[in-house]
Motif scaffolding. Structure first.
Motif, PDB file in Angstrom:
ATOM      1  N   VAL A  81       0.833  -1.207   0.000  1.00 48.15           N
ATOM      2  CA  VAL A  81       0.000   0.000   0.000  1.00 48.15           C
ATOM      3  C   VAL A  81       0.869   1.258   0.000  1.00 48.15           C
ATOM      4  CG1 VAL A  81      -1.678   1.341   1.324  1.00 48.15           C
ATOM      5  CG2 VAL A  81      -2.028  -1.112   0.993  1.00 48.15           C
ATOM      6  N   LYS A  82       1.937   1.261   0.782  1.00 45.69           N
ATOM      7  CA  LYS A  82       2.831   2.427   0.820  1.00 45.69           C
ATOM      8  C   LYS A  82       3.465   2.710  -0.535  1.00 45.69           C
ATOM      9  CE  LYS A  82       4.153   2.138   5.655  1.00 45.69           C
ATOM     10  NZ  LYS A  82       5.232   1.824   6.600  1.00 45.69           N
ATOM     11  N   ASN A  83       3.632   1.665  -1.337  1.00 46.89           N
ATOM     12  CA  ASN A  83       4.255   1.809  -2.655  1.00 46.89           C
ATOM     13  C   ASN A  83       3.248   1.760  -3.788  1.00 46.89           C
ATOM     14  OD1 ASN A  83       7.213   1.856  -2.044  1.00 46.89           O
ATOM     15  ND2 ASN A  83       6.623  -0.013  -0.979  1.00 46.89           N
ATOM     16  N   CYS A  84       1.965   1.957  -3.481  1.00 45.23           N
ATOM     17  CA  CYS A  84       0.938   1.788  -4.504  1.00 45.23           C
ATOM     18  C   CYS A  84       1.046   2.802  -5.640  1.00 45.23           C
ATOM     19  CB  CYS A  84      -0.452   1.764  -3.900  1.00 45.23           C
ATOM     20  SG  CYS A  84      -1.099   3.334  -3.383  1.00 45.23           S
ATOM     21  N   LEU A  85       1.574   3.990  -5.383  1.00 40.22           N
ATOM     22  CA  LEU A  85       1.722   4.965  -6.474  1.00 40.22           C
ATOM     23  C   LEU A  85       2.713   4.480  -7.523  1.00 40.22           C
ATOM     24  CD1 LEU A  85       1.656   8.370  -4.599  1.00 40.22           C
ATOM     25  CD2 LEU A  85      -0.138   7.322  -5.981  1.00 40.22           C
ATOM     26  N   ILE A  86       3.748   3.806  -7.086  1.00 38.54           N
ATOM     27  CA  ILE A  86       4.718   3.228  -8.020  1.00 38.54           C
ATOM     28  C   ILE A  86       4.098   2.023  -8.718  1.00 38.54           C
ATOM     29  CG2 ILE A  86       6.960   2.063  -8.196  1.00 38.54           C
ATOM     30  CD1 ILE A  86       7.759   3.697  -5.664  1.00 38.54           C
ATOM     31  N   LEU A  87       3.408   1.209  -7.953  1.00 38.30           N
ATOM     32  CA  LEU A  87       2.848  -0.030  -8.488  1.00 38.30           C
ATOM     33  C   LEU A  87       1.693   0.219  -9.455  1.00 38.30           C
ATOM     34  CD1 LEU A  87       2.873  -2.105  -5.195  1.00 38.30           C
ATOM     35  CD2 LEU A  87       4.362  -2.420  -7.172  1.00 38.30           C
ATOM     36  N   ILE A  88       0.895   1.229  -9.191  1.00 40.70           N
ATOM     37  CA  ILE A  88      -0.327   1.426  -9.970  1.00 40.70           C
ATOM     38  C   ILE A  88      -0.065   1.829 -11.426  1.00 40.70           C
ATOM     39  CG2 ILE A  88      -0.840   3.866  -9.536  1.00 40.70           C
ATOM     40  CD1 ILE A  88      -3.675   2.936  -8.783  1.00 40.70           C
ATOM     41  N   ILE A  89       1.092   2.404 -11.695  1.00 42.82           N
ATOM     42  CA  ILE A  89       1.375   2.823 -13.075  1.00 42.82           C
ATOM     43  C   ILE A  89       2.043   1.722 -13.890  1.00 42.82           C
ATOM     44  CG2 ILE A  89       1.453   5.277 -12.553  1.00 42.82           C
ATOM     45  CD1 ILE A  89       4.480   5.104 -12.511  1.00 42.82           C
ATOM     46  N   ASP A  90       2.349   0.606 -13.262  1.00 45.07           N
ATOM     47  CA  ASP A  90       2.930  -0.544 -13.946  1.00 45.07           C
ATOM     48  C   ASP A  90       1.849  -1.614 -14.091  1.00 45.07           C
ATOM     49  OD1 ASP A  90       5.573  -2.093 -14.645  1.00 45.07           O
ATOM     50  OD2 ASP A  90       4.356  -3.425 -13.381  1.00 45.07           O
ATOM     51  N   PRO A  91       1.729  -2.258 -15.258  1.00 40.77           N
ATOM     52  CA  PRO A  91       0.665  -3.262 -15.420  1.00 40.77           C
ATOM     53  C   PRO A  91       0.703  -4.375 -14.366  1.00 40.77           C
ATOM     54  CG  PRO A  91       1.602  -2.705 -17.541  1.00 40.77           C
ATOM     55  CD  PRO A  91       2.448  -2.020 -16.512  1.00 40.77           C
ATOM     56  N   ALA A  92       1.886  -4.885 -14.074  1.00 35.54           N
ATOM     57  CA  ALA A  92       1.987  -5.943 -13.060  1.00 35.54           C
ATOM     58  C   ALA A  92       1.687  -5.384 -11.675  1.00 35.54           C
ATOM     59  CB  ALA A  92       3.374  -6.580 -13.096  1.00 35.54           C
ATOM     60  N   GLY A  93       2.162  -4.185 -11.414  1.00 33.80           N
ATOM     61  CA  GLY A  93       1.889  -3.550 -10.131  1.00 33.80           C
ATOM     62  C   GLY A  93       0.413  -3.240  -9.962  1.00 33.80           C
ATOM     63  N   ASN A  94      -0.220  -2.833 -11.045  1.00 37.59           N
ATOM     64  CA  ASN A  94      -1.653  -2.557 -11.022  1.00 37.59           C
ATOM     65  C   ASN A  94      -2.421  -3.831 -10.649  1.00 37.59           C
ATOM     66  OD1 ASN A  94      -4.245  -1.637 -11.447  1.00 37.59           O
ATOM     67  ND2 ASN A  94      -3.712  -0.503 -13.281  1.00 37.59           N
ATOM     68  N   TYR A  95      -1.948  -4.959 -11.161  1.00 37.81           N
ATOM     69  CA  TYR A  95      -2.545  -6.252 -10.816  1.00 37.81           C
ATOM     70  C   TYR A  95      -2.475  -6.488  -9.309  1.00 37.81           C
ATOM     71  CZ  TYR A  95      -2.605 -11.267  -9.939  1.00 37.81           C
ATOM     72  OH  TYR A  95      -2.853 -12.495  -9.409  1.00 37.81           O
TER      73      TYR A  95
END
Length: 79
Positions: free
Chosen positions: A29-43
């Motif tokens: 959750v703390k890294n969701c801004l980084i994850l959300i812009i990546d397709p795998a992270g968005n998953y």
């Protein structure tokens, strides 16, 4: 980080120790801004939202809400 995060999310249901599971969720959750812009992270973020846990959802919303226009400019299909 993304392949590691995907592995960890797949491992998440098997974490029997509540503390370890919560610690992993908090880190994601703390890294969701980084994850959300990546397709795998968005998953990964979608996977957490599928838990239908109001605390997790609220924490993700709080991380994203102030940066929604930035995210939209980077990747239009997310929103």
């Amino acid at each position: 980080m993304i392949p590691t995060a995907i592995f960890l999310v797949n491992y998440l249901p098997r974490l029997y120790k509540y503390y370890l599971r919560q610690q992993l969720i908090q880190t994601i959750v703390k890294n969701c801004l980084i994850l959300i812009i990546d397709p795998a992270g968005n998953y990964i973020i979608q996977y957490l939202l599928d838990f239908k846990d109001s605390n997790i959802t609220l924490n993700i919303i709080n991380q994203v809400i102030n940066n929604i226009f930035f995210i939209a400019n980077i990747n239009m299909h997310i929103i």
